[in-house]
Motif scaffolding. Sequence first.
Motif, mmCIF file in Angstrom:
data_model
loop_
_atom_site.group_PDB
_atom_site.id
_atom_site.type_symbol
_atom_site.label_atom_id
_atom_site.label_comp_id
_atom_site.label_asym_id
_atom_site.label_seq_id
_atom_site.Cartn_x
_atom_site.Cartn_y
_atom_site.Cartn_z
ATOM 1 N N LYS A 215 3.855 -1.585 -1.609
ATOM 2 C CA LYS A 215 3.057 -0.338 -2.320
ATOM 3 C C LYS A 215 3.966 0.424 -3.443
ATOM 4 C CE LYS A 215 1.782 1.494 2.470
ATOM 5 N NZ LYS A 215 2.333 2.267 3.715
ATOM 6 N N LEU A 216 5.068 0.317 -3.478
ATOM 7 C CA LEU A 216 5.976 0.772 -4.546
ATOM 8 C C LEU A 216 5.715 -0.170 -5.869
ATOM 9 C CD1 LEU A 216 7.918 2.855 -5.791
ATOM 10 C CD2 LEU A 216 9.916 1.205 -5.010
ATOM 11 N N ALA A 217 5.495 -1.604 -5.536
ATOM 12 C CA ALA A 217 5.150 -2.353 -6.791
ATOM 13 C C ALA A 217 3.817 -2.069 -7.117
ATOM 14 C CB ALA A 217 5.537 -3.708 -6.193
ATOM 15 N N SER A 218 3.123 -1.811 -6.302
ATOM 16 C CA SER A 218 1.348 -1.567 -6.920
ATOM 17 C C SER A 218 1.481 -0.426 -7.546
ATOM 18 C CB SER A 218 0.456 -1.334 -5.603
ATOM 19 O OG SER A 218 0.547 -2.622 -4.813
ATOM 20 N N GLU A 219 2.211 0.665 -6.988
ATOM 21 C CA GLU A 219 2.317 2.004 -7.883
ATOM 22 C C GLU A 219 2.803 1.911 -9.223
ATOM 23 O OE1 GLU A 219 4.688 4.642 -5.192
ATOM 24 O OE2 GLU A 219 2.844 4.663 -3.658
ATOM 25 N N GLN A 220 3.811 0.965 -9.457
ATOM 26 C CA GLN A 220 4.522 0.647 -10.536
ATOM 27 C C GLN A 220 3.905 -0.396 -11.414
ATOM 28 O OE1 GLN A 220 8.498 0.189 -9.265
ATOM 29 N NE2 GLN A 220 8.992 2.210 -9.185
#
Length: 363
Positions: free
Chosen positions: A297-302
């Motif tokens: 999720k974090l990698a997708s947001e970034q």
Amino acid sequence: MDLPVIDLAPYLSVAVEANGDADVMTVSSELGELCKQVSQILKETGALLVKDPRCTVEDNDRFLDMMEKYFERPKEFKLLQERPDLHYQVGVTPEGVEVPRSLVDEEMQGKLKAMPKEFQPSLPTGPDPKWRYMWRVGPRPLNTRFQELNSEPVIPEGFPEWKDTMDSWGYKMISAIEVVAEMAAIGFGLPKDAFTSLMKQGPHLLAPTGSDLAHHGQEGTVFAGYHYDLNFLTIHGRSRFPGLNIWLRNGQKVEVKVPVGCLLIQTGKQIEWLTAGDCIAGMHEVVVTTRTINAIKLASEQNRSLWRVSSTLFAHIASDAVLKPLGCFAESPLASKYPPICAGEFVEQELGVINLKGNKGGS
């Protein structure tokens, strides 16, 4: 449970003063205790976290950045680096080729079913859905009973930095393994070079895996089924996505958290042979966990890559060296379970089981 972290700097500073001369190097009682700690942790957990000032976060990031770019390339491009005729021992191994030992080893399956439910591994249903790249690191013997596949390293087009990045990170990780191998030998009461002398000109492999979390990011997906490594010691730089579970000697399952700036070392089957089972090959798996989902999720947001790259190197005993219990371990009541065998023969036998039959390799 968090694994303890061993800083290699105190040992390295003494080794530098001795200029690599084993006879000159004197191990203080404090350093001797640190060496005993290393051997004890390897024996009890099969895994060790280390800090090596020569292996930086920047080195690992440079390597991960390049491998993410590679694994993101289309399948048709990656298959150009596939060498099935060379048993996948150089170049790329596509997903769906490597078979986890827990899928084919009936004795192992029986042991798994007997484990308490909370410690049982996730059972794979087929071959691993991960890609892997094999890159040999270090010099090779001129004369060997195990004629290496006379193949050139495979370098993908469009990656001018490939060889330098692979060799640089590979040599640094081997250097860290050599220090741990020396410290473990001292801790076990063996000569300092008991292990490293057998590693000279070994078929060491930098073998990063690539797992596509965009397509296989569901919780519970098994990227690498429950297995041990067939080599001497395995070392990993920190991955950008968690998911590695290991099993301690007491059977407890632990999700590994590698702190920033640390390297993870795991025991393989060859050190088990050399210590007559005093160290045993560490069992492990890579599975999509809740922590992996959060990292996705974090990698997708970034807007970062969703390929999980493992920064993995398999350090080996030289193919022509003989695997047998060393020193005090030769007197162990378990020594007969570990009869002398050429390391190259041992590797060939093991590779046959996991569907990567060839002359050399990790697991």
